[in-house]
Design a protein around this motif. Structure first.
Motif, PDB file in Angstrom:
ATOM      1  N   GLU A  59      26.825  64.068  12.809  1.00  0.00           N
ATOM      2  CA  GLU A  59      28.258  64.021  13.121  1.00  0.00           C
ATOM      3  C   GLU A  59      28.487  63.432  14.510  1.00  0.00           C
ATOM      4  O   GLU A  59      29.364  62.587  14.716  1.00  0.00           O
ATOM      5  CB  GLU A  59      28.845  65.429  13.039  1.00  0.00           C
ATOM      6  CG  GLU A  59      30.329  65.499  13.329  1.00  0.00           C
ATOM      7  CD  GLU A  59      30.864  66.922  13.263  1.00  0.00           C
ATOM      8  OE1 GLU A  59      31.892  67.178  13.920  1.00  0.00           O
ATOM      9  OE2 GLU A  59      30.258  67.770  12.564  1.00  0.00           O
ATOM     10  N   ASP A  60      27.683  63.867  15.481  1.00  0.00           N
ATOM     11  CA  ASP A  60      27.811  63.375  16.850  1.00  0.00           C
ATOM     12  C   ASP A  60      27.578  61.868  16.925  1.00  0.00           C
ATOM     13  O   ASP A  60      28.237  61.168  17.685  1.00  0.00           O
ATOM     14  CB  ASP A  60      26.828  64.114  17.761  1.00  0.00           C
ATOM     15  CG  ASP A  60      26.976  63.733  19.220  1.00  0.00           C
ATOM     16  OD1 ASP A  60      28.107  63.808  19.740  1.00  0.00           O
ATOM     17  OD2 ASP A  60      25.966  63.347  19.831  1.00  0.00           O
ATOM     18  N   ALA A  61      26.645  61.375  16.123  1.00  0.00           N
ATOM     19  CA  ALA A  61      26.325  59.943  16.133  1.00  0.00           C
ATOM     20  C   ALA A  61      27.229  59.131  15.194  1.00  0.00           C
ATOM     21  O   ALA A  61      27.104  57.915  15.129  1.00  0.00           O
ATOM     22  CB  ALA A  61      24.869  59.744  15.720  1.00  0.00           C
ATOM     23  N   HIS A  62      28.099  59.818  14.463  1.00  0.00           N
ATOM     24  CA  HIS A  62      29.003  59.165  13.512  1.00  0.00           C
ATOM     25  C   HIS A  62      28.236  58.439  12.409  1.00  0.00           C
ATOM     26  O   HIS A  62      28.573  57.319  12.043  1.00  0.00           O
ATOM     27  CB  HIS A  62      29.964  58.192  14.214  1.00  0.00           C
ATOM     28  CG  HIS A  62      30.924  58.864  15.132  1.00  0.00           C
ATOM     29  ND1 HIS A  62      32.269  58.678  15.069  1.00  0.00           N
ATOM     30  CD2 HIS A  62      30.745  59.754  16.144  1.00  0.00           C
ATOM     31  CE1 HIS A  62      32.885  59.396  15.989  1.00  0.00           C
ATOM     32  NE2 HIS A  62      31.960  60.060  16.656  1.00  0.00           N
ATOM     33  N   VAL A  63      27.197  59.107  11.889  1.00  0.00           N
ATOM     34  CA  VAL A  63      26.442  58.568  10.766  1.00  0.00           C
ATOM     35  C   VAL A  63      26.388  59.617   9.663  1.00  0.00           C
ATOM     36  O   VAL A  63      26.562  60.814   9.908  1.00  0.00           O
ATOM     37  CB  VAL A  63      25.004  58.145  11.158  1.00  0.00           C
ATOM     38  CG1 VAL A  63      25.034  57.033  12.198  1.00  0.00           C
ATOM     39  CG2 VAL A  63      24.194  59.327  11.677  1.00  0.00           C
ATOM     40  N   GLU A  64      26.115  59.168   8.438  1.00  0.00           N
ATOM     41  CA  GLU A  64      26.032  60.067   7.302  1.00  0.00           C
ATOM     42  C   GLU A  64      24.736  60.878   7.372  1.00  0.00           C
ATOM     43  O   GLU A  64      23.672  60.351   7.679  1.00  0.00           O
ATOM     44  CB  GLU A  64      26.066  59.246   6.008  1.00  0.00           C
ATOM     45  CG  GLU A  64      26.124  60.082   4.764  1.00  0.00           C
ATOM     46  CD  GLU A  64      26.195  59.235   3.503  1.00  0.00           C
ATOM     47  OE1 GLU A  64      25.906  59.786   2.432  1.00  0.00           O
ATOM     48  OE2 GLU A  64      26.517  58.040   3.604  1.00  0.00           O
ATOM     49  N   ASN A  65      24.842  62.155   7.088  1.00  0.00           N
ATOM     50  CA  ASN A  65      23.672  63.030   7.057  1.00  0.00           C
ATOM     51  C   ASN A  65      23.061  62.924   5.659  1.00  0.00           C
ATOM     52  O   ASN A  65      23.411  63.662   4.756  1.00  0.00           O
ATOM     53  CB  ASN A  65      24.073  64.472   7.376  1.00  0.00           C
ATOM     54  CG  ASN A  65      22.892  65.409   7.436  1.00  0.00           C
ATOM     55  OD1 ASN A  65      21.753  64.974   7.559  1.00  0.00           O
ATOM     56  ND2 ASN A  65      23.149  66.695   7.345  1.00  0.00           N
ATOM     57  N   THR A  66      22.157  61.980   5.482  1.00  0.00           N
ATOM     58  CA  THR A  66      21.563  61.720   4.171  1.00  0.00           C
ATOM     59  C   THR A  66      20.397  62.662   3.914  1.00  0.00           C
ATOM     60  O   THR A  66      19.843  63.245   4.836  1.00  0.00           O
ATOM     61  CB  THR A  66      21.076  60.262   4.083  1.00  0.00           C
ATOM     62  OG1 THR A  66      20.148  60.029   5.142  1.00  0.00           O
ATOM     63  CG2 THR A  66      22.237  59.288   4.213  1.00  0.00           C
ATOM     64  N   PRO A  67      20.001  62.800   2.646  1.00  0.00           N
ATOM     65  CA  PRO A  67      18.858  63.674   2.322  1.00  0.00           C
ATOM     66  C   PRO A  67      17.601  63.233   3.065  1.00  0.00           C
ATOM     67  O   PRO A  67      17.451  62.073   3.449  1.00  0.00           O
ATOM     68  CB  PRO A  67      18.675  63.482   0.815  1.00  0.00           C
ATOM     69  CG  PRO A  67      19.969  62.956   0.332  1.00  0.00           C
ATOM     70  CD  PRO A  67      20.579  62.183   1.475  1.00  0.00           C
ATOM     71  N   LYS A  68      16.688  64.189   3.211  1.00  0.00           N
ATOM     72  CA  LYS A  68      15.446  63.906   3.926  1.00  0.00           C
ATOM     73  C   LYS A  68      14.625  62.854   3.203  1.00  0.00           C
ATOM     74  O   LYS A  68      14.620  62.757   1.999  1.00  0.00           O
ATOM     75  CB  LYS A  68      14.607  65.172   4.060  1.00  0.00           C
ATOM     76  CG  LYS A  68      15.202  66.200   4.972  1.00  0.00           C
ATOM     77  CD  LYS A  68      14.266  67.375   5.061  1.00  0.00           C
ATOM     78  CE  LYS A  68      14.943  68.554   5.707  1.00  0.00           C
ATOM     79  NZ  LYS A  68      14.089  69.719   5.711  1.00  0.00           N
ATOM     80  N   GLY A  69      13.907  62.107   3.953  1.00  0.00           N
ATOM     81  CA  GLY A  69      12.995  61.082   3.485  1.00  0.00           C
ATOM     82  C   GLY A  69      12.340  60.508   4.717  1.00  0.00           C
ATOM     83  O   GLY A  69      12.585  60.982   5.820  1.00  0.00           O
TER      84      GLY A  69
END
Length: 143
Positions: A59-69
């Motif tokens: 959220e802080d970086a304004h990016v989507e929190n995608t599933p781990k990989g």
């Protein structure tokens, strides 16, 4: 203008700050008194490691929190011998790390293995016979 060649803080996005903090404390690293419930700071030699909720970091970086990989990033801890690699790797596993690749001789002429912390962040433990370390254990690259 140029940017000074250093990294001040490495922040790992984690699922549970307390759980991750406990893992790094089992490695023998000390949480700073500057830490708060939402973020842990650990003073390293010349750098700070921060542990922050993955969703909050995204959220802080304004990016989507995608599933781990595989994130395309690994962290490395270099030591001065192959037996040192084995010892650090074994110790990390005893602290709760997940084995990823057991230590072995590698294509570039060194010796290394990988483990993952509780959030899947990959750590390489490596011995590189072609790079010197100073008295503090910092890598000294040729100019």
């Amino acid at each position: 203008m140029s940017i000074d060649p250093r990294i001040s803080i490495i922040t790992l996005g984690v699922e549970d700050v307390r759980r991750s903090t406990e893992f790094y404390e089992r490695l023998g690293w000390t949480k700073s008194s500057a830490s708060q419930d939402a973020i842990t700071f650990i003073q390293l030699k010349g750098t700070v490691l921060a542990l922050f909720l993955r969703a909050s970091l995204a959220e802080d970086a304004h990016v989507e929190n995608t599933p781990k990989g595989f994130s395309g990033v690994t962290l490395a801890h270099n030591v001065s011998s192959e037996t040192g690699v084995d010892a650090v790797y074994k110790f990390a596993l005893s602290c709760g790390a997940t084995p990823v690749k057991p230590p072995e001789k590698v294509f570039w002429g060194g010796y290394s293995g990988y483990f993952a912390d509780p959030d899947g962040h990959l750590w390489e433990v490596a011995y590189n016979p072609f790079v010197q370390q100073d008295a503090s254990g910092h890598l000294v690259l040729p100019e």
